[in-house]
Write a protein that holds these residues in place. Sequence first.
Motif, mmCIF file in Angstrom:
data_model
loop_
_atom_site.group_PDB
_atom_site.id
_atom_site.type_symbol
_atom_site.label_atom_id
_atom_site.label_comp_id
_atom_site.label_asym_id
_atom_site.label_seq_id
_atom_site.Cartn_x
_atom_site.Cartn_y
_atom_site.Cartn_z
ATOM 1 N N PHE A 7 0.844 -1.195 0.000
ATOM 2 C CA PHE A 7 0.000 0.000 0.000
ATOM 3 C C PHE A 7 0.881 1.247 0.000
ATOM 4 O O PHE A 7 1.855 1.341 0.750
ATOM 5 N N GLN A 8 0.537 2.227 -0.856
ATOM 6 C CA GLN A 8 1.325 3.450 -0.956
ATOM 7 C C GLN A 8 0.404 4.660 -1.030
ATOM 8 O O GLN A 8 -0.746 4.547 -1.471
ATOM 9 N N PHE A 9 0.932 5.814 -0.651
ATOM 10 C CA PHE A 9 0.197 7.066 -0.827
ATOM 11 C C PHE A 9 1.177 8.120 -1.322
ATOM 12 O O PHE A 9 2.366 8.093 -1.000
ATOM 13 N N ARG A 10 0.665 9.048 -2.135
ATOM 14 C CA ARG A 10 1.539 10.044 -2.744
ATOM 15 C C ARG A 10 0.700 11.192 -3.286
ATOM 16 O O ARG A 10 -0.511 11.058 -3.489
ATOM 17 N N TYR A 11 1.366 12.318 -3.515
ATOM 18 C CA TYR A 11 0.744 13.410 -4.253
ATOM 19 C C TYR A 11 1.119 13.262 -5.717
ATOM 20 O O TYR A 11 2.243 12.873 -6.057
ATOM 21 N N ALA A 12 0.185 13.575 -6.614
ATOM 22 C CA ALA A 12 0.440 13.457 -8.047
ATOM 23 C C ALA A 12 -0.054 14.704 -8.768
ATOM 24 O O ALA A 12 -1.045 15.318 -8.367
ATOM 25 N N VAL A 13 0.667 15.076 -9.823
ATOM 26 C CA VAL A 13 0.278 16.162 -10.719
ATOM 27 C C VAL A 13 0.180 15.563 -12.114
ATOM 28 O O VAL A 13 1.109 14.886 -12.583
ATOM 29 N N TYR A 14 -0.938 15.791 -12.786
ATOM 30 C CA TYR A 14 -1.173 15.213 -14.105
ATOM 31 C C TYR A 14 -1.059 16.288 -15.182
ATOM 32 O O TYR A 14 -1.399 17.461 -14.956
ATOM 33 N N ASP A 15 -0.596 15.865 -16.374
ATOM 34 C CA ASP A 15 -0.448 16.829 -17.465
ATOM 35 C C ASP A 15 -1.713 16.874 -18.316
ATOM 36 O O ASP A 15 -2.662 16.124 -18.099
ATOM 37 N N ASN A 16 -1.704 17.777 -19.302
ATOM 38 C CA ASN A 16 -2.908 18.028 -20.093
ATOM 39 C C ASN A 16 -3.075 17.066 -21.267
ATOM 40 O O ASN A 16 -4.116 17.060 -21.922
ATOM 41 N N ALA A 17 -2.064 16.255 -21.536
ATOM 42 C CA ALA A 17 -2.156 15.313 -22.652
ATOM 43 C C ALA A 17 -2.969 14.097 -22.241
ATOM 44 O O ALA A 17 -2.941 13.665 -21.089
ATOM 45 N N LEU A 18 -3.704 13.526 -23.205
ATOM 46 C CA LEU A 18 -4.458 12.300 -22.932
ATOM 47 C C LEU A 18 -3.498 11.133 -22.719
ATOM 48 O O LEU A 18 -2.607 10.886 -23.533
ATOM 49 N N ASN A 58 -6.995 -3.515 -12.902
ATOM 50 C CA ASN A 58 -7.148 -4.027 -14.271
ATOM 51 C C ASN A 58 -8.239 -3.295 -15.040
ATOM 52 O O ASN A 58 -8.966 -3.897 -15.833
ATOM 53 N N CYS A 59 -8.343 -2.009 -14.809
ATOM 54 C CA CYS A 59 -9.353 -1.181 -15.472
ATOM 55 C C CYS A 59 -8.632 -0.196 -16.400
ATOM 56 O O CYS A 59 -7.986 0.748 -15.942
ATOM 57 N N ARG A 60 -8.726 -0.422 -17.696
ATOM 58 C CA ARG A 60 -8.084 0.468 -18.666
ATOM 59 C C ARG A 60 -8.753 1.839 -18.585
ATOM 60 O O ARG A 60 -9.977 1.945 -18.638
ATOM 61 N N HIS A 61 -7.965 2.891 -18.492
ATOM 62 C CA HIS A 61 -8.536 4.221 -18.337
ATOM 63 C C HIS A 61 -7.737 5.260 -19.116
ATOM 64 O O HIS A 61 -6.530 5.130 -19.322
ATOM 65 N N ILE A 62 -8.448 6.274 -19.554
ATOM 66 C CA ILE A 62 -7.873 7.425 -20.243
ATOM 67 C C ILE A 62 -8.045 8.627 -19.325
ATOM 68 O O ILE A 62 -9.107 8.812 -18.719
ATOM 69 N N PHE A 63 -7.019 9.431 -19.200
ATOM 70 C CA PHE A 63 -7.138 10.582 -18.299
ATOM 71 C C PHE A 63 -6.299 11.753 -18.805
ATOM 72 O O PHE A 63 -5.309 11.580 -19.510
ATOM 73 N N ALA A 64 -6.742 12.956 -18.431
ATOM 74 C CA ALA A 64 -6.020 14.183 -18.758
ATOM 75 C C ALA A 64 -6.470 15.265 -17.799
ATOM 76 O O ALA A 64 -7.638 15.340 -17.416
ATOM 77 N N ALA A 65 -5.528 16.092 -17.381
ATOM 78 C CA ALA A 65 -5.843 17.182 -16.464
ATOM 79 C C ALA A 65 -6.292 18.414 -17.244
ATOM 80 O O ALA A 65 -6.062 18.534 -18.448
ATOM 81 N N ASN A 66 -6.911 19.323 -16.528
ATOM 82 C CA ASN A 66 -7.337 20.597 -17.120
ATOM 83 C C ASN A 66 -6.718 21.719 -16.291
ATOM 84 O O ASN A 66 -7.297 22.188 -15.327
ATOM 85 N N GLY A 67 -5.494 22.103 -16.661
ATOM 86 C CA GLY A 67 -4.814 23.168 -15.935
ATOM 87 C C GLY A 67 -4.053 22.651 -14.724
ATOM 88 O O GLY A 67 -3.783 21.451 -14.580
ATOM 89 N N ASP A 68 -3.702 23.579 -13.840
ATOM 90 C CA ASP A 68 -2.941 23.226 -12.639
ATOM 91 C C ASP A 68 -3.747 22.271 -11.772
ATOM 92 O O ASP A 68 -4.964 22.431 -11.603
ATOM 93 N N ASN A 69 -3.062 21.288 -11.179
ATOM 94 C CA ASN A 69 -3.780 20.308 -10.384
ATOM 95 C C ASN A 69 -2.844 19.624 -9.403
ATOM 96 O O ASN A 69 -1.634 19.540 -9.620
ATOM 97 N N THR A 70 -3.433 19.125 -8.335
ATOM 98 C CA THR A 70 -2.741 18.278 -7.361
ATOM 99 C C THR A 70 -3.749 17.265 -6.843
ATOM 100 O O THR A 70 -4.892 17.614 -6.520
#
Length: 243
Positions: A7-18, A58-70
């Motif tokens: 088990f792990q925990f962390r902060y993540a920042v995502y970029d705007n690309a899919l 095992n869930c395939r997912h697509i994601f992208a951020a919208n601007g600054d995020n944490t």
Amino acid sequence: MENLKNFQFRYAVYDNALNIHNHSYAQMLFPIEGNLYIETGKQHINLQAEDIFFLPPNCRHIFAANGDNTFLVLDIPLYMIYKDDMNKINGGIRILPNEKWKAIKFLLLNEINGENASHQSILDLFRYSYNMLLLDTLPNSIRYIHEHFNEIINLDILAKIENYSIAYYCEWFKKQTGVTLTNYIKKLRVSKAKDLLLNTNYSILQIAQQVGYEHHSSLTRVFLEYEKLTPKEYRKSIQKPVK
């Protein structure tokens, strides 16, 4: 496919690309700032700051951020997941805010940002929140079983919760779960015991009593039935140190 042992925990920042991703472990996402678009095939969600999202393994997912995020991200290995329940949340669950979930998020952030962050406390908060998540997906009588699994459960009470006769309730229950009520309770107790064996230093007797058995021999008998190992052997086989 990426595997995860602890088990792990962390902060993540995502970029705007899919991005397209798939992993064998589950995740729980708590937005701190900004939005995140997530698509899982069954869901198309713009995750807002007040939301929480559970992504099953095992869930395939697509994601992208919208601007600054944490985001606060909990990475959850397979051994902490009740596999029989994953079909109910295939594609993930967006958790809308209420007072309990707001409190969990507050406590998680408070613990993680403290000077002496406790891995065990964060793990305990996750376990509590995961149980809440599962309960939200269940019919009322099955939710009652999860809330009282370590007690003697009266079949008449369960039937009345669903407004069924006892005979019809037994048929309905097996259609819902694929097993009899007795086997469901035993499997649930074993699942809870496995979690405690992996993530606490409690003795086998203490764990047995927490999951509804007066003697450790009763837990051992049921554990052998479902896991083909004793609780002691199961704990040793993982060899995961408790933090």
